[in-house]
Design a protein around this motif. Structure first.
Motif, short mmCIF file in Angstrom:
data_model
loop_
_atom_site.label_atom_id
_atom_site.label_comp_id
_atom_site.label_asym_id
_atom_site.label_seq_id
_atom_site.Cartn_x
_atom_site.Cartn_y
_atom_site.Cartn_z
N UNK A 1 36.25 25.49 33.66
CA UNK A 1 35.40 26.65 33.86
C UNK A 1 34.73 26.50 35.22
N UNK A 2 34.75 27.54 35.97
CA UNK A 2 34.16 27.50 37.30
C UNK A 2 32.68 27.78 37.20
N UNK A 3 31.98 27.51 38.26
CA UNK A 3 30.53 27.72 38.29
C UNK A 3 30.15 29.17 38.08
N UNK A 4 30.93 30.08 38.65
CA UNK A 4 30.64 31.51 38.49
C UNK A 4 30.87 31.98 37.07
N UNK A 5 31.90 31.49 36.42
CA UNK A 5 32.21 31.87 35.04
C UNK A 5 31.16 31.31 34.09
N UNK A 6 30.71 30.07 34.37
CA UNK A 6 29.67 29.46 33.52
C UNK A 6 28.37 30.24 33.65
N UNK A 7 28.04 30.62 34.88
CA UNK A 7 26.83 31.40 35.10
C UNK A 7 26.91 32.76 34.41
N UNK A 8 28.07 33.40 34.46
CA UNK A 8 28.27 34.68 33.77
C UNK A 8 28.09 34.52 32.26
N UNK A 10 26.24 32.21 30.73
CA UNK A 10 24.82 31.98 30.48
C UNK A 10 24.05 33.31 30.55
N UNK A 11 24.34 34.11 31.53
CA UNK A 11 23.67 35.41 31.68
C UNK A 11 24.00 36.32 30.49
N UNK A 12 25.27 36.35 30.11
CA UNK A 12 25.67 37.19 28.96
C UNK A 12 24.99 36.71 27.69
N UNK A 13 24.90 35.39 27.51
CA UNK A 13 24.23 34.85 26.32
C UNK A 13 22.74 35.19 26.33
N UNK A 15 21.30 37.74 27.83
CA UNK A 15 21.17 39.17 27.57
C UNK A 15 21.39 39.49 26.09
N UNK A 16 22.34 38.79 25.47
CA UNK A 16 22.58 39.00 24.04
C UNK A 16 21.36 38.57 23.23
N UNK A 17 20.74 37.46 23.59
CA UNK A 17 19.53 37.01 22.88
C UNK A 17 18.37 37.98 23.09
N UNK A 18 18.24 38.48 24.29
CA UNK A 18 17.19 39.48 24.54
C UNK A 18 17.45 40.74 23.71
N UNK A 19 18.70 41.16 23.64
CA UNK A 19 19.06 42.33 22.84
C UNK A 19 18.75 42.12 21.36
N UNK A 20 19.11 40.96 20.84
CA UNK A 20 18.82 40.66 19.44
C UNK A 20 17.31 40.60 19.21
N UNK A 21 16.58 40.02 20.14
CA UNK A 21 15.12 39.96 20.02
C UNK A 21 14.51 41.36 20.00
#
Length: 95
Positions: A1-8, A10-13, A15-21
Motif C-alpha cells: 500500500x502506498x502512502x497516498x492510498x493509506x492516507x485515503x 485513513x481519511x475515508x475511515x 469520515x465514516x466515523x464522523x458520519x456514524x457519530x
C-alpha cells in the motif's frame, strides 16, 4: 500500500466515523424530542385525572367520569398514578 492510498483509507475511515457519530447524535435528539412529547402528554393526562380524583374525594362527583374517559391503553397507567397519588393524600380522605 502506498502512502497516498493509506492516507485515503485513513481519511475515508475518519469520515465514516464522523458520519456514524452524526447519525447517533441525530437519533439521540430525535429520541429526546419524542420522549419530551410523550412526557408532556402523560403530564396533561395526569393533571386531568388529578382534578377528577380531587372532585371525587371532595364529594363533588362519584368518580365514574374518570373511568368513562379512560382509554384502554391508559388503564395500567391510571393504576400506577393512583398508587403515587394515594401516597400524597393526607387527612380524612386517606382513610
Amino acid at each position: 500500500m502506498t502512502g497516498g492510498a493509506a492516507l485515503d483509507l485513513v481519511i475515508a475511515s475518519a469520515l465514516a466515523m464522523v458520519g456514524v457519530s452524526l447519525l447517533f447524535a441525530a437519533a439521540a435528539v430525535a429520541l429526546r424530542v419524542r420522549n419530551a412529547a410523550v412526557a408532556a402528554r402523560w403530564q396533561r393526562v395526569e393533571e386531568r385525572w388529578e382534578g377528577r380524583i380531587l372532585e371525587a374525594l371532595g364529594g363533588e362527583s362519584d368518580g365514574s367520569d374518570i373511568i368513562a374517559g379512560l382509554r384502554p391503553d391508559e388503564a395500567p397507567y391510571l393504576t400506577e398514578f393512583l398508587a403515587r397519588f394515594v401516597r400524597r393524600v393526607t387527612g380524612p380522605e386517606r382513610a
